[in-house]
Write a protein that holds these residues in place. Structure first.
Motif, short mmCIF file in Angstrom:
data_model
loop_
_atom_site.label_atom_id
_atom_site.label_comp_id
_atom_site.label_asym_id
_atom_site.label_seq_id
_atom_site.Cartn_x
_atom_site.Cartn_y
_atom_site.Cartn_z
N UNK A 1 0.83 -1.21 0.00
CA UNK A 1 0.00 0.00 0.00
C UNK A 1 0.87 1.25 0.00
N UNK A 2 1.97 1.23 0.73
CA UNK A 2 2.89 2.37 0.70
C UNK A 2 3.36 2.60 -0.74
N UNK A 3 3.79 1.52 -1.41
CA UNK A 3 4.22 1.65 -2.80
C UNK A 3 3.05 2.09 -3.70
N UNK A 4 1.86 1.59 -3.39
CA UNK A 4 0.68 1.98 -4.16
C UNK A 4 0.37 3.47 -4.05
N UNK A 5 0.47 4.01 -2.83
CA UNK A 5 0.21 5.43 -2.65
C UNK A 5 1.31 6.29 -3.27
N UNK B 1 -1.17 12.22 0.81
CA UNK B 1 -0.30 11.06 0.59
C UNK B 1 0.77 10.96 1.67
N UNK B 2 1.34 12.09 2.06
CA UNK B 2 2.37 12.07 3.11
C UNK B 2 1.81 11.50 4.41
N UNK B 3 0.62 11.92 4.77
CA UNK B 3 0.02 11.43 6.01
C UNK B 3 -0.33 9.94 5.89
N UNK B 4 -0.96 9.55 4.79
CA UNK B 4 -1.34 8.16 4.60
C UNK B 4 -0.12 7.25 4.61
N UNK B 5 0.92 7.62 3.88
CA UNK B 5 2.14 6.81 3.82
C UNK B 5 2.82 6.75 5.19
N UNK B 6 2.85 7.86 5.91
CA UNK B 6 3.45 7.87 7.26
C UNK B 6 2.69 6.94 8.20
#
Length: 151
Positions: free
Chosen positions: A106-110, A138-143
């Motif tokens: 998911x990190x790679x997906x975002x 995206x920064x918040x979701x990936x974090x």
């Protein structure tokens, strides 16, 4: 940066981060995670809420990109439509296999979605405020996903 983003998309986008933030909090605060499991169920705690919601959001974003593609014509439209399905397909095929691999995927997906956002903006198909909003979200979701994967 945030002054350019219209109020409704900014508020709705930030509100849409709640499941990611909640999941990260329940990882960082184990007592909150236990309370969540008991009160509303294990699907809403820890990495699990982030994994399920992350797959939903990648699928939703495919629809957004499809909408951007509909503003184009000819080969650009066809390319946009083809690219728009990638986030949903990524979520479908890459989120199995356990919470760590699903979280990494998911990190790679975002991150990949952010690249697609940039391309659609570059083509002039997204509004001018799109990239500042997408960078923030995206920064918040990936974090948050990173907290679920690495802690």
């Amino acid at each position: 940066m945030f002054q350019r983003i219209p109020r409704a998309p900014l508020i709705l986008g930030l509100t849409g981060l709640i499941p990611f933030l909640w999941g990260a909090l329940t990882v960082l605060l184990p007592d909150l995670g236990l309370w969540t499991v008991r009160a509303i169920g294990p699907r809403f705690a820890g990495p699990y809420v982030m994994l399920f919601y992350g797959a939903v959001i990648l699928s939703f974003m495919s629809g957004v990109l499809w909408g951007f593609a509909s503003k184009a014509t000819g080969t650009l439209a066809a390319t946009g439509y083809a690219l728009s399905v990638i986030p949903a397909l990524w979520a479908f095929f890459m989120t199995g296999g356990g919470p760590v691999s699903a979280g990494m995927n998911l990190i790679f997906g975002f991150a990949g979605l952010l690249a697609l956002d940039w391309q659609f903006a570059r083509w002039g198909l997204a509004p001018d405020w799109w990239m500042p909003l997408r960078l923030l979200l995206s920064a918040v979701a990936i974090s948050c996903l990173g907290i679920g994967v690495f802690l």
